[in-house]
Design an enzyme around this catalytic site. Structure first.
Site, PDB file in Angstrom:
ATOM      1  N   LYS A   1      13.781 -14.643 -10.757  1.00 19.20           N
ATOM      2  CA  LYS A   1      13.429 -13.601 -11.734  1.00 19.20           C
ATOM      3  C   LYS A   1      12.427 -14.149 -12.748  1.00 19.20           C
ATOM      4  CE  LYS A   1      14.437 -10.775 -10.082  1.00 19.20           C
ATOM      5  NZ  LYS A   1      15.204 -10.553  -8.904  1.00 19.20           N
TER       6      LYS A   1
ATOM      7  N   CYS B   1       0.822  -1.208   0.000  1.00 19.86           N
ATOM      8  CA  CYS B   1       0.000   0.000   0.000  1.00 19.86           C
ATOM      9  C   CYS B   1       0.863   1.268   0.000  1.00 19.86           C
ATOM     10  CB  CYS B   1      -0.874   0.037   1.242  1.00 19.86           C
ATOM     11  SG  CYS B   1      -1.842  -1.438   1.471  1.00 19.86           S
TER      12      CYS B   1
ATOM     13  N   TRP C   1      -3.138  -2.651  -1.409  1.00 20.30           N
ATOM     14  CA  TRP C   1      -2.741  -4.020  -1.751  1.00 20.30           C
ATOM     15  C   TRP C   1      -3.504  -4.895  -0.768  1.00 20.30           C
ATOM     16  CZ3 TRP C   1       0.020  -8.208   0.374  1.00 20.30           C
ATOM     17  CH2 TRP C   1       0.560  -9.109  -0.556  1.00 20.30           C
TER      18      TRP C   1
ATOM     19  N   ASN D   1      -1.770   2.159   5.873  1.00 21.99           N
ATOM     20  CA  ASN D   1      -0.903   1.049   5.453  1.00 21.99           C
ATOM     21  C   ASN D   1      -0.627   0.207   6.687  1.00 21.99           C
ATOM     22  OD1 ASN D   1      -0.703   2.320   3.031  1.00 21.99           O
ATOM     23  ND2 ASN D   1       1.469   2.815   3.178  1.00 21.99           N
ATOM     24  N   GLY D   2      -0.604  -1.099   6.538  1.00 20.72           N
ATOM     25  CA  GLY D   2      -0.301  -1.966   7.681  1.00 20.72           C
ATOM     26  C   GLY D   2      -1.489  -2.846   8.016  1.00 20.72           C
TER      27      GLY D   2
ATOM     28  N   GLU E   1      18.708 -16.953  -8.029  1.00 19.79           N
ATOM     29  CA  GLU E   1      18.240 -15.620  -8.416  1.00 19.79           C
ATOM     30  C   GLU E   1      17.639 -15.642  -9.829  1.00 19.79           C
ATOM     31  OE1 GLU E   1      17.513 -13.044  -7.034  1.00 19.79           O
ATOM     32  OE2 GLU E   1      17.603 -11.428  -8.502  1.00 19.79           O
TER      33      GLU E   1
ATOM     34  N   ARG F   1       5.010   0.000  -6.231  1.00 21.37           N
ATOM     35  CA  ARG F   1       5.039  -0.790  -4.994  1.00 21.37           C
ATOM     36  C   ARG F   1       4.095  -1.989  -5.066  1.00 21.37           C
ATOM     37  NH1 ARG F   1       6.849   2.254  -0.376  1.00 21.37           N
ATOM     38  NH2 ARG F   1       5.486   0.987   0.901  1.00 21.37           N
TER      39      ARG F   1
ATOM     40  N   HIS G   1      20.223 -36.166  -7.081  1.00 21.40           N
ATOM     41  CA  HIS G   1      19.565 -36.577  -5.841  1.00 21.40           C
ATOM     42  C   HIS G   1      18.059 -36.339  -5.890  1.00 21.40           C
ATOM     43  CE1 HIS G   1      23.482 -37.316  -4.163  1.00 21.40           C
ATOM     44  NE2 HIS G   1      23.872 -36.126  -4.574  1.00 21.40           N
TER      45      HIS G   1
ATOM     46  N   LYS H   1       6.524  -4.246  -4.193  1.00 21.13           N
ATOM     47  CA  LYS H   1       7.947  -3.893  -4.166  1.00 21.13           C
ATOM     48  C   LYS H   1       8.510  -3.954  -2.757  1.00 21.13           C
ATOM     49  CE  LYS H   1      11.805  -2.497  -5.856  1.00 21.13           C
ATOM     50  NZ  LYS H   1      12.567  -3.594  -6.479  1.00 21.13           N
TER      51      LYS H   1
ATOM     52  N   GLU I   1       8.962 -14.660 -11.127  1.00 21.69           N
ATOM     53  CA  GLU I   1       8.293 -13.422 -10.736  1.00 21.69           C
ATOM     54  C   GLU I   1       7.630 -12.698 -11.892  1.00 21.69           C
ATOM     55  OE1 GLU I   1      11.871 -11.551  -8.932  1.00 21.69           O
ATOM     56  OE2 GLU I   1      10.411 -10.741  -7.533  1.00 21.69           O
TER      57      GLU I   1
END
Ligand code: F6R
Length: 614
Positions: free
Chosen positions: A491, A2, A80, A106-107, A487, A27, A510, A609, A494
C-alpha cells in the site's frame, strides 16, 4: 487499464461518452478519445466521423470536445500505453484511410507487425505506433457494406486479446463490439444501447446488462442488438441486473475513493458475512461453492492463485486453512504458476482470488488448471466478471465497487471469505460445534473491531506527517501478520511511492537488518499471542541499531508502547482475527503519507485497477 464506452440512441453521444470515460478513470489511463458520427448535414469534403483525442486526463478531452457536438452514436476510450508512447496520435479511436471507420481496442494484438506490413502494401497509411490501429485498416480491407461481417473477417487475422468497439459512417446508429480475453458488457437501455468494458460506465443509464463471452460479437442499434459466436451462430442473450447503486461509485463526503473505501470496511465486511453465518450448526453457509458436502469433505489440500493484494489475502487464508481446518494450503502467484507446468493433484481445491475478476495472470492460471482437470472456485468481488463466470463455483465477497486503484475494502472482504471457508471446512473435520460457535462469534465481531481500529485515524495522520519524508521502510510481521506486513508495504509503495519492503520479523537477522539506520523506520505488527515476545525481541534488535520503530499492537500493551517511537493501539481480538484490525492502520498510514506528499491517491502513477494484460 484501457476502458471502452460506446453509445447509440437519441441523446448527445459526446456527453455520454465523456461522462462514461470519467467513470472508467479509476482503471488507470494516460490518454483518452472519442469518435462521434456527426449529426446534421455534412459539408462537402467534411469527414462524417468527428474524432477527438488527447493525452492526459479526461479533463483535457472534455475541454477539446465542443459542447454542442451533434451526433447520437459514438465510441470512446481511455488508453493505458503498451505499444507506443503517450501521445494524441497513439490515443484511440483509430480510423482507416477513408476516415469512415473508427475503432477502439483494449488488449494486445500480438501479430500486428506482419499485419501492418500486409496492410501497408494494400495502401493503408498508419498514423500511430500502436498495435490497435491495424484493426481499423483490417476492417476497411474487408468492408463490403456490412460492419459486422467486416469486423468478423478482421478478427480472423488477429492473434492476441481484445475488447473492440467499431463504427462505420455509412451505417449510422450501429456499433459493433467483439470480445476475446478483454471484458465487454452491453447495457440495454430504453431506446438506447451502450457498450462498455466495465459496468461502472453504464450504471448511470441502465442496470440491464449482457456480459459478452470470449469469441462473441455484438451488433447493436438504439433499439436492438444481436450477439453471435465464433461460428456465426446466434447467441441467446442473458440479461443480468446490476445491483450496485450509483452512489457506490461516487465519492460522497470523502476527498477521494480510497479514503471512502477504507472507511466503508465495517459495512463491506458485514456484507461479505451476511446470510453466511450458520449459528445453528456453528458453521458457514456458502451456497455458491457448487460442491456437495462429500466433495468438500474429500478435499485434501488447497491452492490459492492470485496476484498483488489478493495474493496477500490468499496467504492469510492458507495459514487459516492449515492451522484451523488442518488442510495443507499454499498461495501461489498466478503469474508464476501459469508458466510453471504445474502438477494438478486430485482432491486439491484451487481458489482463484481476484477483486476485479479480470486479472489476466489469474485468469490464465485458472484456465491452465481447469485444462488439466482441476476444479477452480473463484473468490471475486465483481459480479459477472470473467473469473467469476468461468470458475466452477465460488464466493462473491460483495464489497461493492472498488474504485481507488489501491485495493482496501476488497482485501478485508476477501479475508472474510477465507474465514468463512475455513470454518466451513474445519467443521467437516476436527472442529467441534462449540469451537465453531466461538469462531463465529469472533467473526461476527470483526466489522465492529475494524470500526474501532479506524478510530485511530487522527493519530495515524499525525504519525504519517512525521514519517512521510523517509525514503525506505520495513514492514515486519509474523504468522498471520506476515502477509499483513506485505500488504502494508505494498500500500505504501503504490500510493506514496516510498520504498517499503515487507518481511517476516524473524527473517530480519538473515540480511535486512543491514538496512537499519536512523533513516530506515520499521513498522512492526505485534501479535497478541505466543509470538508477541519474539516480536518484542526483534523490536529491541532494531532499536539497538538506531532504527525508528512504529508499532501496531493491541491496546494497553505498555511494554510495546515503551519500546516503540510510535505506538498505534488496535482493539483486543482473538489472535486468529488480528489481521482484520491490523490492516486498517496500515491502509491509513499509506493514505496519509501519500496525502502529505501530494500524490494522486486514487490513480497512482503507472498503475491500473484491473490488469488485463500480462
Ligand atoms: C494492490 C492492487 C493490486 C491487485 C492485483 C490483483 O492495491 O490493487 O495488487 O490486488 O492487481 O487484482 P485483482 O484482485 O483484481 O485480481
Amino acid at each position: 487499464m484501457c476502458g471502452i464506452v460506446g453509445y447509440t440512441g437519441p441523446r448527445q453521444a459526446s456527453r455520454i461518452l465523456v461522462e462514461g470515460l470519467k467513470r472508467l478513470e479509476y482503471r488507470g489511463y494516460d490518454s483518452a478519445g472519442i469518435a462521434v458520427l456527426k449529426g446534421g448535414p455534412i459539408a462537402a469534403g467534411e469527414r462524417p466521423l468527428v474524432v477527438i483525442k488527447r493525452k492526459g486526463k479526461i479533463a483535457e478531452l472534455r475541454k477539446a470536445v465542443p459542447k454542442d457536438l451533434a451526433g447520437s452514436s459514438g465510441i470512446g476510450h481511455t488508453r493505458w500505453a503498451t505499444h507506443g508512447s503517450v501521445t494524441d496520435a497513439n490515443a484511440h479511436p483509430h480510423t482507416d484511410v477513408s476516415g469512415k471507420i473508427a475503432i477502439v481496442h483494449n488488449g494486445i494484438i500480438e501479430n500486428y507487425v506482419p499485419l501492418k506490413e500486409m496492410l501497408e502494401k494494400e495502401g493503408a497509411v498508419f498514423l500511430s505506433e500502436t498495435d490497435s490501429e491495424v484493426i481499423a485498416h483490417l476492417v476497411a480491407y474487408h468492408y463490403d457494406g456490412d460492419l459486422e461481417s467486416a469486423l468478423k473477417a478482421a478478427l480472423g487475422h488477429m492473434r492476441g486479446t481484445y475488447g473492440i468497439a467499431a463504427m462505420h459512417a455509412d451505417e449510422p446508429g450501429r456499433i459493433v463490439g467483439a470480445r476475446n480475453g478483454s471484458p465487454l458488457v452491453l447495457g440495454v437501455g430504453d431506446g438506447e444501447m451502450l457498450l462498455a468494458s466495465d459496468v461502472t460506465a453504464l450504471l448511470a443509464h441502465t442496470t440491464n446488462v449482457v456480459y459478452l463471452n470470449d469469441g462473441e460479437v455484438v451488433s447493436m442499434t438504439p433499439t436492438d442488438f444481436r450477439i453471435s459466436d465464433r461460428d456465426d451462430q446466434a447467441v441467446d442473450p442473458r440479461i443480468d441486473q446490476i445491483t450496485w447503486k450509483l452512489g457506490a461509485i461516487e465519492k460522497g463526503r470523502f476527498s477521494c475513493f480510497m479514503e471512502k473505501e477504507i472507511f466503508e470496511q465495517p459495512e463491506s465486511i458485514e456484507r461479505a458475512l451476511t446470510g453466511r453465518l450458520d449459528m445453528e450448526y456453528g458453521s458457514a453457509k456458502l451456497g455458491g461453492l457448487n460442491l456437495a458436502k462429500k466433495d468438500l469433505h474429500a478435499i485434501e489440500r488447497v491452492r490459492v492463485i492470485a496476484a498483488g493484494t489478493s495474493w496477500h489475502a490468499g496467504l492469510v487464508g492458507c495459514q487459516l486453512l492449515e492451522s484451523v481446518a488442518r488442510l495443507p494450503a499454499q498461495a501461489e502467484l498466478a503469474s508464476e504458476l501459469r508458466y510453471r507446468n504445474p502438477v494438478v493433484e486430485a482432491h486439491s481445491l484451487y481458489l482463484a482470488v481476484s477483486q476485479s475478476g479480470e486479472t489476466a495472470d489469474t485468469l490464465y492460471a485458472m484456465r491452465e488448471i481447469q485444462r488439466r482437470g482441476g476444479a477452480v472456485l473463484g473468490i471475486c468481488n465483481v459480479v459477472g466478471s470473467t473469473i467469476a463466470r468461468e470458475s466452477d463455483g465460488g464466493i462473491y465477497v460483495h464489497s461493492g465497487p472498488e474504485i481507488a486503484v489501491a485495493s482496501t475494502k476488497a482485501f478485508t472482504s476477501q479475508l472474510a471469505a477465507f474465514y468463512l471457508l475455513t470454518l466451513s471446512l474445519a467443521r467437516m473435520h476436527d472442529m467441534s460445534h462449540h469451537e465453531g460457535e466461538r469462531f463465529l462469534e469472533e467473526l461476527k465481531a470483526a466489522p465492529e473491531a475494524v470500526r474501532r481500529s479506524l478510530q485511530q485515524r487522527d493519530h495515524i495522520q499525525a504519525i504519517a506527517k512525521r514519517y512521510a519524508r523517509f525514503h525506505d521502510f520495513l514492514f515486519l510481521g509474523r504468522g498471520l501478520l506476515y502477509p499483513i506486513a506485505l500488504e502494508g508495504a505494498l500500500k505504501l509503495k503504490e500510493i506514496s511511492y516510498i520504498h517499503a519492503e515487507g518481511y517476516a520479523s524473524g527473517e530480519i537477522k538473515h540480511g535486512p537488518i543491514a538496512l537499519i539506520s536512523p533513516e530506515t523506520p520499521s513498522l512492526f505488527l505485534v501479535p497478541n499471542d505466543h509470538l508477541r515476545e519474539k516480536t518484542i525481541t526483534n523490536m529491541k534488535e532494531i532499536k539497538a541499531r538506531g532504527g525508528p520503530i512504529i508499532a501496531v499492537a493491541q491496546e494497553g500493551d505498555d511494554l510495546v508502547a515503551s519500546i516503540a517511537d510510535e505506538y498505534i493501539p488496535v482493539p483486543a481480538v482473538d489472535s486468529l482475527f488480528q489481521p482484520f484490525v491490523m490492516v486498517p492502520p496500515l491502509q491509513l498510514f499509506a493514505y496519509f503519507c501519500a496525502l502529505e506528499l501530494g500524490r494522486d491517491v486514487d490513480q497512482p502513477r503507472n498503475l491500473a485497477k484491473s490488469v488485463t494484460v500480462e
